[in-house]
Design an enzyme around this catalytic site. Structure first.
Site, PDB file in Angstrom:
ATOM      1  N   CYS A 147      85.020  45.343  74.139  1.00  0.00           N
ATOM      2  CA  CYS A 147      86.016  44.289  74.298  1.00  0.00           C
ATOM      3  C   CYS A 147      86.782  44.022  72.998  1.00  0.00           C
ATOM      4  O   CYS A 147      87.558  44.849  72.553  1.00  0.00           O
ATOM      5  CB  CYS A 147      85.327  43.034  74.838  1.00  0.00           C
ATOM      6  SG  CYS A 147      86.432  41.872  75.639  1.00  0.00           S
ATOM      7  N   HIS A 148      86.577  42.872  72.357  1.00  0.00           N
ATOM      8  CA  HIS A 148      87.222  42.544  71.080  1.00  0.00           C
ATOM      9  C   HIS A 148      86.415  43.050  69.878  1.00  0.00           C
ATOM     10  O   HIS A 148      86.882  42.967  68.754  1.00  0.00           O
ATOM     11  CB  HIS A 148      87.403  41.026  70.942  1.00  0.00           C
ATOM     12  CG  HIS A 148      88.449  40.455  71.851  1.00  0.00           C
ATOM     13  ND1 HIS A 148      88.195  40.176  73.171  1.00  0.00           N
ATOM     14  CD2 HIS A 148      89.738  40.114  71.623  1.00  0.00           C
ATOM     15  CE1 HIS A 148      89.291  39.677  73.717  1.00  0.00           C
ATOM     16  NE2 HIS A 148      90.241  39.635  72.813  1.00  0.00           N
TER      17      HIS A 148
END
Length: 187
Positions: free
Chosen positions: A112-113
């Protein structure tokens, strides 16, 4: 489940604001495969997980990043969440910790991030990766080849886009941690 990761020790680097499922699902899968797992953070005590924009559970920190080294571990997991990697990427010790896994040719898995930390550690040049869509431009600007795929593996670097990708991410991370060092995994 097979104990393919017996005698392996895997670090999870996170701080307040990590996407809880992006830590717990890989943690459970890697532990079920036989590895010892440790939560490494910026501070002692506990850190706060989140479920998107709502508070999740508190998690006990095993070690602080200033007391560990990449040489203590066989691999690294970088959960996402917006706040977590943003706070970690401004901490020089955390960034050095991430970079050292690449210098030592050890597998790293980021979801994800989480790849924001890879950008800050300057380890994505020429690598094929994926991430949450808003991290795409940062990865491209850092020299990565960004693709929109469920799970991408490039010489021991495993990346995924979001929590929906966790089954494939966990499976590939366990596989890469079982393989161990990758000669092409460099900083």
């Amino acid at each position: 489940m097979s104990k393919r990761l017996n005698n392996k020790k895997i670090a999870f680097l996170a701080t307040d604001g990590f996407e809880q499922v992006e830590l717990t699902k890989p943690w459970d899968a890697i532990q079920a495969a036989g590895a010892t797992v440790e939560l490494v953070s910026l501070k002692r005590g506990q850190i706060q997980g989140v479920h998107h924009d709502e508070k999740g559970e508190m998690f006990d920190v095993d070690k602080t990043v200033d007391t560990v080294s990449a040489s203590d571990y066989d691999g690294l997991v970088l959960p996402g969440g917006v706040f977590n990697p943003d706070a970690l990427r401004v901490n020089e010790t955390a960034v050095d910790f991430v970079r050292d896994f690449f210098k030592q040719h050890k597998p790293v898995a980021a979801v994800c991030h989480g790849p924001w930390l890879l950008v800050e550690a300057d380890v994505v040049q020429g690598r094929r990766v994926t991430s949450w869509p808003s991290v795409r431009t940062d990865l491209i600007n850092a020299g990565a080849q960004w693709v929109d795929e469920e799970c991408v593996c490039d010489e021991g670097l495993v990346t995924s886009r979001n929590p929906d990708d966790l089954p494939a991410f966990c499976e590939k991370a366990v596989e890469e941690f079982a393989e161990g060092k990758h000669s092409q995994q460099t900083a």
